[in-house]
Scaffold this motif. Structure first.
Motif, PDB file in Angstrom:
ATOM      1  N   PHE A  27       0.835  -1.214   0.000  1.00  0.00           N
ATOM      2  CA  PHE A  27       0.000   0.000   0.000  1.00  0.00           C
ATOM      3  C   PHE A  27       0.864   1.257   0.000  1.00  0.00           C
ATOM      4  CE2 PHE A  27      -3.678  -2.627   1.162  1.00  0.00           C
ATOM      5  CZ  PHE A  27      -4.638  -2.047   0.344  1.00  0.00           C
ATOM      6  N   ASP A  28       1.905   1.251   0.833  1.00  0.00           N
ATOM      7  CA  ASP A  28       2.807   2.415   0.905  1.00  0.00           C
ATOM      8  C   ASP A  28       3.435   2.694  -0.455  1.00  0.00           C
ATOM      9  OD1 ASP A  28       2.308   2.692   3.579  1.00  0.00           O
ATOM     10  OD2 ASP A  28       4.155   1.720   4.249  1.00  0.00           O
ATOM     11  N   ALA A  29       3.906   1.612  -1.113  1.00  0.00           N
ATOM     12  CA  ALA A  29       4.644   1.758  -2.367  1.00  0.00           C
ATOM     13  C   ALA A  29       3.733   2.109  -3.542  1.00  0.00           C
ATOM     14  CB  ALA A  29       5.412   0.468  -2.666  1.00  0.00           C
ATOM     15  N   SER A  30       2.515   1.561  -3.542  1.00  0.00           N
ATOM     16  CA  SER A  30       1.649   1.724  -4.720  1.00  0.00           C
ATOM     17  C   SER A  30       0.615   2.833  -4.578  1.00  0.00           C
ATOM     18  CB  SER A  30       0.919   0.408  -5.004  1.00  0.00           C
ATOM     19  OG  SER A  30      -0.028   0.134  -3.982  1.00  0.00           O
ATOM     20  N   GLY A  31       0.231   3.131  -3.348  1.00  0.00           N
ATOM     21  CA  GLY A  31      -0.858   4.090  -3.147  1.00  0.00           C
ATOM     22  C   GLY A  31      -2.206   3.525  -3.538  1.00  0.00           C
ATOM     23  N   ALA A  32      -2.360   2.196  -3.449  1.00  0.00           N
ATOM     24  CA  ALA A  32      -3.613   1.546  -3.844  1.00  0.00           C
ATOM     25  C   ALA A  32      -4.778   2.046  -2.992  1.00  0.00           C
ATOM     26  CB  ALA A  32      -3.470   0.029  -3.707  1.00  0.00           C
ATOM     27  N   VAL A  33      -5.970   2.110  -3.632  1.00  0.00           N
ATOM     28  CA  VAL A  33      -7.163   2.629  -2.928  1.00  0.00           C
ATOM     29  C   VAL A  33      -8.102   1.516  -2.478  1.00  0.00           C
ATOM     30  CG1 VAL A  33      -7.086   4.792  -4.230  1.00  0.00           C
ATOM     31  CG2 VAL A  33      -8.535   2.913  -5.050  1.00  0.00           C
ATOM     32  N   ALA A  34      -7.871   0.299  -2.961  1.00  0.00           N
ATOM     33  CA  ALA A  34      -8.794  -0.794  -2.634  1.00  0.00           C
ATOM     34  C   ALA A  34      -8.055  -2.121  -2.592  1.00  0.00           C
ATOM     35  CB  ALA A  34      -9.918  -0.856  -3.677  1.00  0.00           C
ATOM     36  N   ILE A  35      -8.715  -3.105  -1.958  1.00  0.00           N
ATOM     37  CA  ILE A  35      -8.130  -4.444  -1.905  1.00  0.00           C
ATOM     38  C   ILE A  35      -9.255  -5.477  -1.980  1.00  0.00           C
ATOM     39  CG2 ILE A  35      -8.121  -4.577   0.656  1.00  0.00           C
ATOM     40  CD1 ILE A  35      -5.304  -6.022   0.262  1.00  0.00           C
ATOM     41  N   ILE A  36      -8.966  -6.578  -2.680  1.00  0.00           N
ATOM     42  CA  ILE A  36      -9.902  -7.706  -2.771  1.00  0.00           C
ATOM     43  C   ILE A  36      -9.161  -8.965  -2.316  1.00  0.00           C
ATOM     44  CG2 ILE A  36     -11.390  -9.088  -4.271  1.00  0.00           C
ATOM     45  CD1 ILE A  36     -11.691  -6.714  -6.106  1.00  0.00           C
ATOM     46  N   VAL A  37      -9.662  -9.587  -1.232  1.00  0.00           N
ATOM     47  CA  VAL A  37      -8.982 -10.752  -0.657  1.00  0.00           C
ATOM     48  C   VAL A  37     -10.009 -11.769  -0.172  1.00  0.00           C
ATOM     49  CG1 VAL A  37      -6.939  -9.446   0.103  1.00  0.00           C
ATOM     50  CG2 VAL A  37      -8.907  -9.657   1.632  1.00  0.00           C
ATOM     51  N   ASP A  38      -9.507 -12.928   0.278  1.00  0.00           N
ATOM     52  CA  ASP A  38     -10.398 -13.898   0.922  1.00  0.00           C
ATOM     53  C   ASP A  38     -10.447 -13.611   2.429  1.00  0.00           C
ATOM     54  OD1 ASP A  38      -8.023 -14.885   2.007  1.00  0.00           O
ATOM     55  OD2 ASP A  38      -7.913 -16.598   0.635  1.00  0.00           O
ATOM     56  N   GLU A  39     -11.228 -14.394   3.171  1.00  0.00           N
ATOM     57  CA  GLU A  39     -11.439 -14.112   4.594  1.00  0.00           C
ATOM     58  C   GLU A  39     -10.145 -14.193   5.397  1.00  0.00           C
ATOM     59  OE1 GLU A  39     -14.517 -16.937   5.477  1.00  0.00           O
ATOM     60  OE2 GLU A  39     -16.092 -15.423   5.308  1.00  0.00           O
ATOM     61  N   GLU A  40      -9.297 -15.171   5.063  1.00  0.00           N
ATOM     62  CA  GLU A  40      -8.047 -15.343   5.811  1.00  0.00           C
ATOM     63  C   GLU A  40      -7.131 -14.128   5.656  1.00  0.00           C
ATOM     64  OE1 GLU A  40      -4.236 -18.385   5.965  1.00  0.00           O
ATOM     65  OE2 GLU A  40      -6.017 -18.994   4.860  1.00  0.00           O
ATOM     66  N   MET A  41      -7.005 -13.649   4.428  1.00  0.00           N
ATOM     67  CA  MET A  41      -6.142 -12.481   4.191  1.00  0.00           C
ATOM     68  C   MET A  41      -6.757 -11.210   4.757  1.00  0.00           C
ATOM     69  SD  MET A  41      -3.408 -13.594   2.823  1.00  0.00           S
ATOM     70  CE  MET A  41      -2.614 -12.041   2.492  1.00  0.00           C
ATOM     71  N   ALA A  42      -8.094 -11.174   4.831  1.00  0.00           N
ATOM     72  CA  ALA A  42      -8.769  -9.973   5.340  1.00  0.00           C
ATOM     73  C   ALA A  42      -8.319  -9.646   6.758  1.00  0.00           C
ATOM     74  CB  ALA A  42     -10.281 -10.167   5.282  1.00  0.00           C
ATOM     75  N   ALA A  43      -8.080 -10.672   7.561  1.00  0.00           N
ATOM     76  CA  ALA A  43      -7.615 -10.447   8.940  1.00  0.00           C
ATOM     77  C   ALA A  43      -6.239  -9.776   8.931  1.00  0.00           C
ATOM     78  CB  ALA A  43      -7.551 -11.782   9.685  1.00  0.00           C
ATOM     79  N   LYS A  44      -5.388 -10.182   8.000  1.00  0.00           N
ATOM     80  CA  LYS A  44      -4.052  -9.560   7.898  1.00  0.00           C
ATOM     81  C   LYS A  44      -4.171  -8.095   7.466  1.00  0.00           C
ATOM     82  CE  LYS A  44      -1.644 -13.827   6.511  1.00  0.00           C
ATOM     83  NZ  LYS A  44      -0.816 -14.462   5.469  1.00  0.00           N
ATOM     84  N   VAL A  45      -5.099  -7.851   6.541  1.00  0.00           N
ATOM     85  CA  VAL A  45      -5.304  -6.473   6.074  1.00  0.00           C
ATOM     86  C   VAL A  45      -5.785  -5.595   7.233  1.00  0.00           C
ATOM     87  CG1 VAL A  45      -6.606  -4.983   4.507  1.00  0.00           C
ATOM     88  CG2 VAL A  45      -5.789  -7.218   3.706  1.00  0.00           C
ATOM     89  N   ASP A  46      -6.752  -6.104   8.004  1.00  0.00           N
ATOM     90  CA  ASP A  46      -7.286  -5.320   9.123  1.00  0.00           C
ATOM     91  C   ASP A  46      -6.216  -4.999  10.169  1.00  0.00           C
ATOM     92  OD1 ASP A  46      -9.815  -4.931   8.149  1.00  0.00           O
ATOM     93  OD2 ASP A  46     -10.693  -6.670   9.176  1.00  0.00           O
ATOM     94  N   ALA A  47      -5.229  -5.878  10.272  1.00  0.00           N
ATOM     95  CA  ALA A  47      -4.154  -5.653  11.256  1.00  0.00           C
ATOM     96  C   ALA A  47      -3.315  -4.415  10.915  1.00  0.00           C
ATOM     97  CB  ALA A  47      -3.255  -6.887  11.341  1.00  0.00           C
ATOM     98  N   VAL A  48      -3.295  -4.024   9.620  1.00  0.00           N
ATOM     99  CA  VAL A  48      -2.465  -2.883   9.210  1.00  0.00           C
ATOM    100  C   VAL A  48      -3.269  -1.771   8.532  1.00  0.00           C
ATOM    101  CG1 VAL A  48      -0.327  -4.233   8.967  1.00  0.00           C
ATOM    102  CG2 VAL A  48      -1.883  -4.038   7.007  1.00  0.00           C
ATOM    103  N   ALA A  49      -4.580  -1.967   8.398  1.00  0.00           N
ATOM    104  CA  ALA A  49      -5.413  -1.012   7.639  1.00  0.00           C
ATOM    105  C   ALA A  49      -5.271   0.417   8.153  1.00  0.00           C
ATOM    106  CB  ALA A  49      -6.874  -1.449   7.672  1.00  0.00           C
TER     107      ALA A  49
END
Length: 545
Positions: free
Chosen positions: A120-142
């Motif tokens: 996210f830092d490098a790309s400046g992405a505005v959105a993410i699409i993941v499965d439930e398992e990865m979603a927990a990792k995303v929430d940890a750094v969102a």
């Protein structure tokens, strides 16, 4: 009959035309959906459940997702990250992104929360699409990803949009964005053996049009094929062989949605059970396959096999051909490119060689001054980019002009790999430029030593690196994973050393061998020799204190 019948003739006459405007989803993919029954995607999970989607159904689903993007203010040129396994939503997301002009950045499920934040830092992405398992990792750094505005999950999770719910509500009609051929389309983070990952930018043309070479000439695909690529969806290899390559040719993409570790037996069973005609796998997969009793399986549909990532060992190619009747055709390229060099079906295979230059490219071995070296002499593998840049090369490393400039030497894009071209035009891989071992004045490529070791029954896998030595400067050191039933004894060390001496020039044999349980690898499965080299330097330094 192969798609390329005469290599020399094709090489001389081949040219890819690039229009000013090009959107791969509408200009290439959608044309296969004119036949409403034509199968585009076939996904089988670990329990035998199957999902089959036609090209027409995939078009409609991706139009719906493109409308979901619009509804959530994800606009043309915005960047989204997707981390999805081999499930239909991965292909739908890729198609919807291209269709809507959104720049997509695929990642592997092996990424950590910290990796996701870095992206996210490098790309400046505005959105993410993941499965439930990865979603927990995303929430940890969102909270530390300020550009992240929209989170879509395949499944259900509080605070996230549901992929399936949003699609079910969306309109199935979408007018595709009129993208220019050189507009950014895909961002791949390289899994490089050194440094932090670089963001490799590909345009609608570079991968969408460029991979016609990959699909037609190397994968040898037609619209009647069912093609299975074993690669993770997060690597560029998936774009090569699980997306653009096959669908440029109208082939059906087959995928195994597996949650477990790599299971060679299961893959061999599926090759017997399903009508898979063409297979693409990494060398490590084929090495696992040939340790099985291949006579137990029936490869009735299989007609063509390829391997990429690193050159394959002759022994493996021979055993596989004996069992299946198919030759494994090596191919070479990078995240930054499409297929650059390959063994094409119409050419004689020189076992151990990567083959000949792809039509559409001029590949040579060059020296430090950017001059071509003669046949038989080692040099840097490079692609001519002047006066005309070939279709299929990346545009740049995103936001890193210095790193981009460092890949250019005179009229050439320099791959960072070393090779030799023989008198017949075949290219032989020597190794990464930074993996070469310099011992007593000799330049030794790790691959040749690894190729020799793997031919011994006791060796399942190996990695060869330079180890510091006071007398020779560096010596060859091998880290070896043993095959089942073998024990790492001093006697076996001696036996392996003598075995290598007999197969290659004696100065190349590993003067040190260490037996290990595993080898450090990048997320895309390449051995991180740099870790082993650094470990050796540290160890020798401590020994000399």
């Amino acid at each position: 009959m192969a798609n390329m019948k005469n290599y020399e003739e094709t090489y001389q006459n081949f040219k890819l035309e690039v229009p000013e405007y090009f959107n791969w989803a509408t200009d290439e993919f959608d044309r296969w959906g004119k036949d409403p029954d034509k199968l585009g995607l076939w996904v089988v999970d670990d329990f035998g459940n199957e999902t089959k989607l036609t090209f027409a159904e995939l078009t409609k689903l991706s139009c719906k997702l493109a409308n979901v993007f619009r509804a959530n203010n994800i606009q043309e040129g915005d960047k989204i990250i997707t981390i999805l396994g081999k499930i239909p939503s991965f292909w739908v997301t890729m198609l919807a992104s291209l269709r809507s002009g959104v720049v997509v950045s695929p990642g592997t499920g092996q990424l950590t929360a910290k990796d996701i934040q870095y992206r996210f830092d490098a790309s400046g992405a505005v959105a993410i699409i993941v499965d439930e398992e990865m979603a927990a990792k995303v929430d940890a750094v969102a909270a530390d990803c300020p550009t992240l505005k929209t989170k879509i999950v395949v499944g259900k999770r509080d605070g996230w949009l549901s992929f399936d719910d949003e699609i079910s509500r969306a309109d199935g009609n979408f007018e595709a964005t009129k993208t220019k051929a050189d507009d950014n389309a895909i961002l791949y983070f390289t899994s490089g053996t050194t440094g932090m990952p670089k963001m490799t930018v590909h345009t609608h043309a570079s991968y969408g049009i460029g991979h016609r070479i990959t699909g037609k000439f190397w994968l040898d695909l037609t619209e009647n094929d069912v093609h299975w690529n074993l690669s993770d969806t997060g690597w560029a290899k998936a774009a090569w062989s699980s997306f653009f390559g096959p669908w440029n040719c109208g082939a059906t993409i087959f995928a195994h949605d597996s949650t477990g570790k790599f299971d060679g037996k299961r893959i061999l069973e599926m090759l017997s059970d399903y009508p898979i005609t063409t297979l693409c796998g990494p060398p490590t997969a084929y090495r696992v396959f040939v340790q099985d009793d291949l006579s137990k399986y029936n490869f009735k549909s299989l007609r063509h096999c390829v391997a990429a990532g690193e050159p394959l060992n002759p022994e493996v190619i021979n055993v596989w051909k004996e069992a299946t009747g198919t030759t494994i055709y090596d191919g070479y390229g990078q995240t930054e490119t499409v297929l650059l060099v390959a063994n094409f079906p119409c050419n004689e295979v020189k076992v151990g060689s990567m083959g000949k230059t792809s039509p559409g490219f001029y590949v040579a071995m060059i020296d430090e001054d950017g001059k071509e070296v003669p046949a038989g002499q080692e040099g840097d593998i490079a692609v001519r980019i002047k006066p005309e840049r070939p279709v299929g090369l990346f545009k740049e490393y995103y936001n890193e002009p210095e790193r981009t400039a460092a890949t250019v030497r005179g009229d050439w894009y320099v791959t960072g790999d070393r090779g030799i071209r023989d008198e017949d035009g075949y290219v032989w891989f020597v190794g990464r430029a930074d993996d070469l071992i310099l011992s007593s004045g000799y330049r030794i490529g790790p691959f040749e030593v690894e190729s020799a070791l793997i031919e011994h029954d006791a060796v399942a896998e190996s990695a060869v690196v330079a180890s510091p030595d006071e007398v020779r400067g560096e010596i060859v050191k091998a880290f070896v994973i043993l095959a089942p039933g073998y024990e790492g004894t001093p006697e076996l060390v001696k036996e392996l050393q003598n075995f290598v001496k007999n197969l290659t020039a004696p100065y190349k044999y590993p003067r040190e061998i260490e037996f290990v349980e595993s080898l450090p690898k990048t997320v895309s499965g390449k051995i991180r020799r740099i870790e082993l080299r650094d470990m050796e330097k540290e160890k020798k330094l401590n020994q000399n204190k």
